[in-house]
Motif scaffolding. Structure first.
Motif, PDB file in Angstrom:
ATOM      1  N   PHE A 114     -11.171  -3.232   2.792  1.00 40.36           N
ATOM      2  CA  PHE A 114     -11.370  -2.362   3.947  1.00 40.36           C
ATOM      3  C   PHE A 114     -10.660  -1.021   3.810  1.00 40.36           C
ATOM      4  O   PHE A 114     -10.645  -0.234   4.758  1.00 40.36           O
ATOM      5  CB  PHE A 114     -10.922  -3.073   5.221  1.00 40.36           C
ATOM      6  CG  PHE A 114     -11.794  -4.251   5.567  1.00 40.36           C
ATOM      7  CD1 PHE A 114     -13.021  -4.064   6.190  1.00 40.36           C
ATOM      8  CD2 PHE A 114     -11.414  -5.529   5.240  1.00 40.36           C
ATOM      9  CE1 PHE A 114     -13.837  -5.139   6.491  1.00 40.36           C
ATOM     10  CE2 PHE A 114     -12.218  -6.617   5.534  1.00 40.36           C
ATOM     11  CZ  PHE A 114     -13.433  -6.421   6.163  1.00 40.36           C
ATOM     12  N   LEU A 115     -10.071  -0.720   2.661  1.00 39.41           N
ATOM     13  CA  LEU A 115      -9.491   0.583   2.343  1.00 39.41           C
ATOM     14  C   LEU A 115      -8.527   1.090   3.420  1.00 39.41           C
ATOM     15  O   LEU A 115      -8.930   1.710   4.398  1.00 39.41           O
ATOM     16  CB  LEU A 115     -10.588   1.633   2.119  1.00 39.41           C
ATOM     17  CG  LEU A 115     -11.223   1.695   0.732  1.00 39.41           C
ATOM     18  CD1 LEU A 115     -12.216   2.846   0.670  1.00 39.41           C
ATOM     19  CD2 LEU A 115     -10.194   1.840  -0.356  1.00 39.41           C
ATOM     20  N   THR A 116      -7.246   0.864   3.216  1.00 37.78           N
ATOM     21  CA  THR A 116      -6.240   1.353   4.152  1.00 37.78           C
ATOM     22  C   THR A 116      -6.054   2.859   3.994  1.00 37.78           C
ATOM     23  O   THR A 116      -6.476   3.465   3.000  1.00 37.78           O
ATOM     24  CB  THR A 116      -4.898   0.662   3.899  1.00 37.78           C
ATOM     25  OG1 THR A 116      -4.391   1.066   2.614  1.00 37.78           O
ATOM     26  CG2 THR A 116      -5.042  -0.853   3.939  1.00 37.78           C
ATOM     27  N   ASP A 117      -5.393   3.477   4.968  1.00 38.83           N
ATOM     28  CA  ASP A 117      -5.147   4.919   4.916  1.00 38.83           C
ATOM     29  C   ASP A 117      -4.300   5.289   3.700  1.00 38.83           C
ATOM     30  O   ASP A 117      -4.523   6.324   3.070  1.00 38.83           O
ATOM     31  CB  ASP A 117      -4.445   5.388   6.195  1.00 38.83           C
ATOM     32  CG  ASP A 117      -5.349   5.297   7.421  1.00 38.83           C
ATOM     33  OD1 ASP A 117      -6.586   5.254   7.230  1.00 38.83           O
ATOM     34  OD2 ASP A 117      -4.832   5.269   8.547  1.00 38.83           O
ATOM     35  N   ASP A 118      -3.310   4.453   3.367  1.00 41.66           N
ATOM     36  CA  ASP A 118      -2.472   4.734   2.196  1.00 41.66           C
ATOM     37  C   ASP A 118      -3.295   4.691   0.910  1.00 41.66           C
ATOM     38  O   ASP A 118      -3.108   5.522   0.012  1.00 41.66           O
ATOM     39  CB  ASP A 118      -1.324   3.725   2.110  1.00 41.66           C
ATOM     40  CG  ASP A 118      -0.270   3.947   3.188  1.00 41.66           C
ATOM     41  OD1 ASP A 118      -0.248   5.059   3.761  1.00 41.66           O
ATOM     42  OD2 ASP A 118       0.512   3.018   3.460  1.00 41.66           O
ATOM     43  N   ILE A 120      -6.527   5.262   0.621  1.00 48.99           N
ATOM     44  CA  ILE A 120      -7.399   6.437   0.609  1.00 48.99           C
ATOM     45  C   ILE A 120      -6.612   7.666   0.165  1.00 48.99           C
ATOM     46  O   ILE A 120      -7.096   8.484  -0.625  1.00 48.99           O
ATOM     47  CB  ILE A 120      -8.020   6.652   1.995  1.00 48.99           C
ATOM     48  CG1 ILE A 120      -9.009   5.528   2.306  1.00 48.99           C
ATOM     49  CG2 ILE A 120      -8.728   8.003   2.080  1.00 48.99           C
ATOM     50  CD1 ILE A 120      -9.543   5.563   3.722  1.00 48.99           C
ATOM     51  N   ALA A 121      -5.379   7.816   0.666  1.00 41.03           N
ATOM     52  CA  ALA A 121      -4.557   8.973   0.296  1.00 41.03           C
ATOM     53  C   ALA A 121      -4.261   8.980  -1.198  1.00 41.03           C
ATOM     54  O   ALA A 121      -4.310  10.039  -1.860  1.00 41.03           O
ATOM     55  CB  ALA A 121      -3.262   8.964   1.100  1.00 41.03           C
ATOM     56  N   ARG A 122      -3.945   7.807  -1.769  1.00 38.95           N
ATOM     57  CA  ARG A 122      -3.667   7.739  -3.209  1.00 38.95           C
ATOM     58  C   ARG A 122      -4.903   8.089  -4.026  1.00 38.95           C
ATOM     59  O   ARG A 122      -4.826   8.801  -5.026  1.00 38.95           O
ATOM     60  CB  ARG A 122      -3.186   6.330  -3.584  1.00 38.95           C
ATOM     61  CG  ARG A 122      -1.761   6.033  -3.156  1.00 38.95           C
ATOM     62  CD  ARG A 122      -1.224   4.789  -3.850  1.00 38.95           C
ATOM     63  NE  ARG A 122      -1.984   3.599  -3.552  1.00 38.95           N
ATOM     64  CZ  ARG A 122      -2.650   2.879  -4.448  1.00 38.95           C
ATOM     65  NH1 ARG A 122      -2.665   3.255  -5.713  1.00 38.95           N
ATOM     66  NH2 ARG A 122      -3.299   1.799  -4.074  1.00 38.95           N
ATOM     67  N   ILE A 123      -6.047   7.596  -3.601  1.00 44.23           N
ATOM     68  CA  ILE A 123      -7.290   7.892  -4.322  1.00 44.23           C
ATOM     69  C   ILE A 123      -7.621   9.375  -4.243  1.00 44.23           C
ATOM     70  O   ILE A 123      -7.988  10.004  -5.246  1.00 44.23           O
ATOM     71  CB  ILE A 123      -8.445   7.038  -3.757  1.00 44.23           C
ATOM     72  CG1 ILE A 123      -8.198   5.558  -4.073  1.00 44.23           C
ATOM     73  CG2 ILE A 123      -9.783   7.483  -4.339  1.00 44.23           C
ATOM     74  CD1 ILE A 123      -9.160   4.617  -3.364  1.00 44.23           C
ATOM     75  N   GLN A 124      -7.484   9.958  -3.060  1.00 46.21           N
ATOM     76  CA  GLN A 124      -7.791  11.388  -2.910  1.00 46.21           C
ATOM     77  C   GLN A 124      -6.852  12.253  -3.734  1.00 46.21           C
ATOM     78  O   GLN A 124      -7.263  13.281  -4.287  1.00 46.21           O
ATOM     79  CB  GLN A 124      -7.718  11.771  -1.429  1.00 46.21           C
ATOM     80  CG  GLN A 124      -8.876  11.218  -0.606  1.00 46.21           C
ATOM     81  CD  GLN A 124      -8.752  11.524   0.857  1.00 46.21           C
ATOM     82  OE1 GLN A 124      -7.647  11.647   1.395  1.00 46.21           O
ATOM     83  NE2 GLN A 124      -9.891  11.649   1.547  1.00 46.21           N
ATOM     84  N   GLU A 125      -5.599  11.848  -3.830  1.00 47.57           N
ATOM     85  CA  GLU A 125      -4.655  12.592  -4.665  1.00 47.57           C
ATOM     86  C   GLU A 125      -5.093  12.568  -6.126  1.00 47.57           C
ATOM     87  O   GLU A 125      -5.042  13.593  -6.826  1.00 47.57           O
ATOM     88  CB  GLU A 125      -3.257  11.982  -4.514  1.00 47.57           C
ATOM     89  CG  GLU A 125      -2.178  12.700  -5.318  1.00 47.57           C
ATOM     90  CD  GLU A 125      -0.804  12.084  -5.123  1.00 47.57           C
ATOM     91  OE1 GLU A 125       0.129  12.499  -5.816  1.00 47.57           O
ATOM     92  OE2 GLU A 125      -0.682  11.164  -4.280  1.00 47.57           O
TER      93      GLU A 125
END
Length: 321
Positions: A114-118, A120-125
């Motif tokens: 379910f992809l947590t916010d943390d 998602i942030a690591r992936i976007q970085e």
């Protein structure tokens, strides 16, 4: 910014650049920026990995579609297929996995379905780092070999779609005393309606997959049963609407289930079958689709699943083209 840039044109031409021309040039710059953003969304090739190649990874793919539209999921594989896939296919930018794995020369992120916010942030970085590295890269020219591969791939998707629609069934008022009895009856139904070479093996593989953890949507009283097995020779998708509720054990308690979506596929079946079948899993985040499965007539439920498969076919061949 365009007005500043036009000064270079004025010097080169020896003439002033009118305001309306500056506005016209600004439109071209704006279009270029938007096109670059759109192109950027297609740059990040992602491979999904889970225990079986279906199920949790498809839930993850649905979350990616909602939360990380810049990612292009090129394939979904099981852990045992991972090394062969990486050897036989072009490189990917990221590997997202629901299982902890370590790989050399490949970015691998362990994430929840379910992809947590943390996460998602690591992936976007990491995507920002990849974007910087890829700036200035050119797409390879289209050659005869790539055209031939694309045509072959589209043909395989067409065969997969035809087979899945042929092997898609909705069974209303299916009776079972409990979950184990339900599994026994589902295996018997599969043996009567599909090409099942070893019912005992298929049952064992389905039960083993279920022990890894049930897939259940409690508010909708909808559960999923799925596995890959050498006991079945073709992909089969069946929706069983139960005559009375059957309890599912989850986290030490019991949850009533009234609808069971079952996906059974051969262990080494064509990946196109699983890609298309996963479109149904991904659509389980859409309330109208769920209502069709749980409360629509058998014909409406079947039509809804067929539509999802056809829509997925159009999307997948669109990516190829």
């Amino acid at each position: 910014m365009t007005r500043k840039a036009s000064r270079c044109l004025e010097q080169a031409l020896g003439k002033p650049v009118p305001e309306e021309e500056i506005g016209y040039l600004a439109m071209h710059f704006g279009t270029a920026i938007l096109n670059r953003q759109e192109t950027g969304r297609e740059k990040y090739r992602v491979l999904l990995v889970c225990s079986s190649g279906i199920g949790t990874s498809q839930l993850l793919q649905a979350q990616i579609k909602l939360k990380l539209p810049s990612l292009h999921v090129v394939d979904t594989v099981s852990l045992m297929q991972l090394d062969d896939w990486l050897r036989d296919h072009p490189p990917v930018d990221l590997v997202l996995t629901t299982l902890p794995i370590q790989m050399e020369h490949v970015d691998a992120f362990t994430v929840s379905p379910f992809l947590t916010d943390d996460e998602i942030a690591r992936i976007q970085e990491r995507l920002e780092q990849i974007r910087t590295q890829k700036q200035g890269a050119h797409k390879p020219a289209l050659d005869r070999a790539s055209v031939a591969r694309t045509v072959d791939q589209v043909e395989r998707y067409g065969k997969a779609l035809a087979g899945l629609i042929r092997n898609l069934e909705v069974v209303d008022r299916f009776e079972a005393d409990d979950k184990q009895h339900l599994i026994d009856r589902i295996i018997a139904y599969a043996g009567e309606n599909f090409s099942v070479s070893d019912p005992d093996l298929l049952k064992r593989d389905l039960e083993n997959r279920e022990r890894l953890g049930p897939l259940l949507m409690e508010p909708e009283r909808l559960a999923m049963l799925h596995c890959r097995s050498e006991g079945i020779d073709e992909m089969a998708i069946c929706l069983f609407r139960l005559g009375r509720e059957v309890n599912w054990d989850i986290e030490g308690r019991r949850a009533p289930v009234r609808t069971v979506l079952t996906m059974l596929g051969p262990l080494h079946g064509p990946k196109e079958n699983f890609e298309l079948a996963s479109e149904i899993n991904m659509s389980l985040i859409e309330e109208p689709f769920i209502r069709s499965l749980t409360h629509g007539s058998p014909g409406e439920a079947k039509e809804a699943m067929q539509f999802v498969l056809k829509k997925g076919y159009v999307r997948l061949i669109g990516q190829q083209l």
